[in-house]
Design a protein around this motif. Structure first.
Motif, PDB file in Angstrom:
ATOM      1  N   UNK A 194     -14.545 -14.638  15.219  1.00 49.99           N
ATOM      2  CA  UNK A 194     -14.443 -15.511  14.051  1.00 49.99           C
ATOM      3  C   UNK A 194     -15.819 -16.147  13.906  1.00 49.99           C
ATOM      4  N   UNK A 195     -16.331 -16.147  12.672  1.00 51.68           N
ATOM      5  CA  UNK A 195     -17.654 -16.736  12.465  1.00 51.68           C
ATOM      6  C   UNK A 195     -17.524 -18.227  12.226  1.00 51.68           C
ATOM      7  N   UNK A 196     -18.413 -18.989  12.830  1.00 51.73           N
ATOM      8  CA  UNK A 196     -18.413 -20.427  12.545  1.00 51.73           C
ATOM      9  C   UNK A 196     -19.767 -21.030  12.885  1.00 51.73           C
ATOM     10  N   UNK A 197     -19.993 -22.222  12.328  1.00 47.53           N
ATOM     11  CA  UNK A 197     -21.260 -22.863  12.632  1.00 47.53           C
ATOM     12  C   UNK A 197     -21.212 -23.449  14.040  1.00 47.53           C
ATOM     13  N   UNK A 198     -22.391 -23.783  14.554  1.00 47.24           N
ATOM     14  CA  UNK A 198     -22.497 -24.204  15.952  1.00 47.24           C
ATOM     15  C   UNK A 198     -21.612 -25.402  16.269  1.00 47.24           C
ATOM     16  N   UNK A 199     -21.552 -26.369  15.335  1.00 45.83           N
ATOM     17  CA  UNK A 199     -20.794 -27.583  15.612  1.00 45.83           C
ATOM     18  C   UNK A 199     -19.306 -27.294  15.773  1.00 45.83           C
ATOM     19  N   UNK A 200     -18.749 -26.485  14.836  1.00 46.03           N
ATOM     20  CA  UNK A 200     -17.333 -26.144  14.942  1.00 46.03           C
ATOM     21  C   UNK A 200     -17.083 -25.332  16.202  1.00 46.03           C
ATOM     22  N   UNK A 201     -18.005 -24.401  16.501  1.00 46.88           N
ATOM     23  CA  UNK A 201     -17.847 -23.570  17.694  1.00 46.88           C
ATOM     24  C   UNK A 201     -17.799 -24.443  18.943  1.00 46.88           C
ATOM     25  N   UNK A 202     -18.694 -25.413  19.031  1.00 46.85           N
ATOM     26  CA  UNK A 202     -18.682 -26.328  20.172  1.00 46.85           C
ATOM     27  C   UNK A 202     -17.343 -27.045  20.273  1.00 46.85           C
ATOM     28  N   UNK A 203     -16.803 -27.438  19.112  1.00 45.88           N
ATOM     29  CA  UNK A 203     -15.516 -28.127  19.102  1.00 45.88           C
ATOM     30  C   UNK A 203     -14.409 -27.267  19.694  1.00 45.88           C
ATOM     31  N   UNK A 204     -14.336 -25.987  19.263  1.00 45.62           N
ATOM     32  CA  UNK A 204     -13.278 -25.108  19.764  1.00 45.62           C
ATOM     33  C   UNK A 204     -13.487 -24.771  21.236  1.00 45.62           C
ATOM     34  N   UNK A 205     -14.739 -24.566  21.630  1.00 47.15           N
ATOM     35  CA  UNK A 205     -15.009 -24.240  23.033  1.00 47.15           C
ATOM     36  C   UNK A 205     -14.631 -25.430  23.910  1.00 47.15           C
ATOM     37  N   UNK A 206     -14.948 -26.637  23.443  1.00 56.26           N
ATOM     38  CA  UNK A 206     -14.620 -27.826  24.213  1.00 56.26           C
ATOM     39  C   UNK A 206     -13.124 -28.075  24.312  1.00 56.26           C
ATOM     40  N   UNK A 207     -12.400 -27.760  23.216  1.00 60.83           N
ATOM     41  CA  UNK A 207     -10.966 -28.048  23.188  1.00 60.83           C
ATOM     42  C   UNK A 207     -10.151 -27.022  23.978  1.00 60.83           C
ATOM     43  N   UNK A 208     -10.711 -25.822  24.180  1.00 58.58           N
ATOM     44  CA  UNK A 208      -9.999 -24.766  24.924  1.00 58.58           C
ATOM     45  C   UNK A 208     -10.884 -24.259  26.051  1.00 58.58           C
ATOM     46  N   UNK A 209     -11.000 -25.020  27.136  1.00 56.50           N
ATOM     47  CA  UNK A 209     -11.948 -24.638  28.198  1.00 56.50           C
ATOM     48  C   UNK A 209     -11.676 -23.223  28.710  1.00 56.50           C
ATOM     49  N   UNK A 210     -12.744 -22.433  28.799  1.00 57.65           N
ATOM     50  CA  UNK A 210     -12.620 -21.090  29.354  1.00 57.65           C
ATOM     51  C   UNK A 210     -12.084 -20.043  28.407  1.00 57.65           C
ATOM     52  N   UNK A 211     -11.784 -20.402  27.151  1.00 56.77           N
ATOM     53  CA  UNK A 211     -11.167 -19.431  26.243  1.00 56.77           C
ATOM     54  C   UNK A 211     -12.203 -18.713  25.374  1.00 56.77           C
TER      55      UNK A 211
END
Lengths: 266, 266
Positions: A194-211
């Motif tokens: 899924x394409x997204x900007x860096x800020x949103x990507x950081x948000x999803x990575x932070x909310x789902x550790x290791x995913x």
């Protein structure tokens, strides 16, 4: 001859200053007019509700408030969902709309766009264990790889034109109603990126550790513009103020605040 | 003075509503045929017609079967079956279809794939989530949601048959199954049919929710077209006309069926 270089630099700086000062004088004066602006509060960090206060904040808020200030106008902010927003701007209910709206020719037939205020940079979000591809080219090479997106969004257009073959009906794009649904599909294995900007990507990575993780170079040159009803008298003044804000470094400060500092403070 | 009903005049028997509907359709489709913009929208969204129809048909057929079984369980007199069936109806009925759709698509379906792969492990086979198409996940969600409502319709129909009818049939020596098939069900059907048809119409409309999973039905194609071009109102006009065509032709068919059942009962 370092002194001459310095001299030149100083001359350029003076010329630039002189130019922006001249522009400041040239900006139209809207004489305290109230501009009714609309956004959705669903696009971090452009427009979203402050988790602490519930107030709308973000880059677009700061930017348009600054534009209005320079034009001697005030802004009355309203909220609306995406499709209602665009129809209401067309009908004149709201005078200006913004939500990371990508400028394109088909849309220009229905509404007026301002000049671009932001060029989006998209990254590929993938599952953390992804090893089959490492960037857009290796992703596109295997027809089994699927991309998830929301129809008509920046992510959709970048996926079509920068990752795949430019065919908007390409079956390798799976369309979902919301951004969240496409990320769920990525996590479940229905799509591979899924394409997204860096800020949103950081948000999803932070909310789902290791995913999830991010791969490849930033993609996409989608330009975001403010939207107005056809023939709106605000387009000219807003473009003039926008040019000044870009020229005098205010734009850089606003971007730095929302793309770097806001995130770092979390 | 006695009340003598006036004989119905020809005018009072004309189905005015149907003429108004016909006029609406003529105007709508004439607009689509003669206006280039509308013709293009029609071409873009009518491709979803078949998907809308088959998703609804499969989901409704399955929901009717499950609904009947649940209603039978609730009226069976078996305490355990009745409690389970009541639990099912109350829980399912209380969750919005859209929310349930996401549960099925992104929680239940991946879990099921894991379970199947675990079961297949001994023979060395495996499946991936992609073999479980989004359209089928949407069908499962619609089926389960509607089966709860349909179960209540069947229960109301079954319980509307007078107890004496059943006692008479039992005293004639009919088995429980024959009682149901020959006495209870034919009478219940008259009560069941109108609300069941109502649910079918509302399912045609609710099938639009499958667009949240990117299933290419009428609504999804409309969303894709309108978000690319910003022609929201124009696109939804065509979408509404297509749904009306489906639902009104269905209503007329059900009317015919009801008339047929009534005539056969005399």
């Amino acid at each position: 001859m370092p002194s001459i270089t310095k001299l030149l630099a100083a001359a350029t700086a003076i010329a630039t200053l002189g130019l922006s000062a001249a522009q400041a004088q040239d900006l139209p004066d809207l004489a305290g007019r109230e501009i009714i602006a609309v956004t959705e509060n669903a696009y971090v960090p452009l427009n979203f509700a402050d988790p602490a206060t519930g107030e709308g904040i973000g880059l677009e808020y700061d930017l348009f408030n600054e534009i209005a200030k320079r034009l001697n106008a005030s802004v009355k902010w309203e909220l609306s969902s995406w499709d209602v927003m665009i129809q209401a701007v067309r009908d004149g209910q709201f005078e200006v709309g913004m939500d990371g709206i990508t400028i394109n020719d088909e849309r220009k037939e229905q509404i007026d766009f301002s000049d671009s205020y932001l060029t989006s940079q998209q990254l590929m979000l993938v599952r953390a264990d992804e090893t089959r591809f490492t960037d857009a080219a290796t992703f596109a090479a295997d027809a089994n790889n699927l991309v998830g997106a929301q129809a008509g969004t920046t992510n959709f257009y970048v996926a079509v034109y920068n990752v795949l073959d430019g065919d908007e009906a390409n079956p390798r794009i799976k369309l979902f109603d919301t951004f969240g649904a496409s990320v769920s599909a990525l996590q479940a294995g229905d799509v591979d990126t899924v394409l997204m900007d860096q800020t949103s990507a950081n948000g999803y990575i932070g909310a789902n550790p290791g995913a999830f993780k991010v791969i490849g170079e930033p993609l996409g040159t989608e330009d975001f513009g403010f939207i107005f009803a056809k023939g709106s008298d605000l387009v000219g003044p807003v473009n003039a103020a926008l040019a000044q804000i870009k020229a005098d470094g205010t734009m850089d400060a606003i971007q730095k605040k929302w793309f770097y500092e806001y995130n770092a403070a979390q | 003075m006695t009340y003598t009903p006036r004989p119905p005049s020809i005018l009072s028997r004309v189905p005015w509503w149907l003429l108004a509907v016909a006029l609406l359709f003529v105007l709508g489709f004439w607009g689509i045929a003669t206006d280039a913009g509308y013709s293009q929208i029609f071409r873009a969204v009518s491709g979803g017609l078949v998907t809308t129809l088959w998703v609804t048909a499969v989901a409704f057929a399955a929901a009717t079967v499950i609904g009947l079984l649940v209603a039978l369980a609730r009226t069976s007199g078996n305490r355990i079956l009745c409690e389970i069936a009541t639990f099912y109806v109350e829980i399912i009925r209380g969750i919005p279809v859209l929310v349930f759709l996401f549960y099925v698509a992104f929680v239940a379906a991946p879990a099921m794939v894991v379970a199947i792969n675990w079961a297949l492990q001994p023979i060395g086979a495996s499946i991936t989530i992609r073999q479980f198409d989004f359209a089928w996940r949407a069908i499962v969600a619609l089926t389960v949601c509607y089966s709860a409502f349909i179960a209540e319709i069947f229960r109301a129909g079954i319980e509307s048959v007078q107890r004496g009818q059943l006692e008479a049939a039992r005293s004639l020596g009919l088995s429980r199954w024959k009682c149901f098939r020959l006495v209870t069900f034919p009478q219940a059907l008259r009560t069941i049919l109108p609300p069941l048809a109502n649910d079918f119409v509302s399912m045609i409309k609710d099938s639009a929710l499958v667009s949240a999973l990117g299933v290419q039905d009428i609504t999804q194609l409309g969303k894709v077209y309108s978000s690319g071009t910003f022609l929201f109102f124009e696109t939804y006009n065509v979408v509404a006309l297509l749904y009306l065509t489906l639902t009104i032709s269905l209503s007329l068919l059900v009317r015919l069926l009801e008339r047929y059942l009534h005539e056969n009962q005399r």
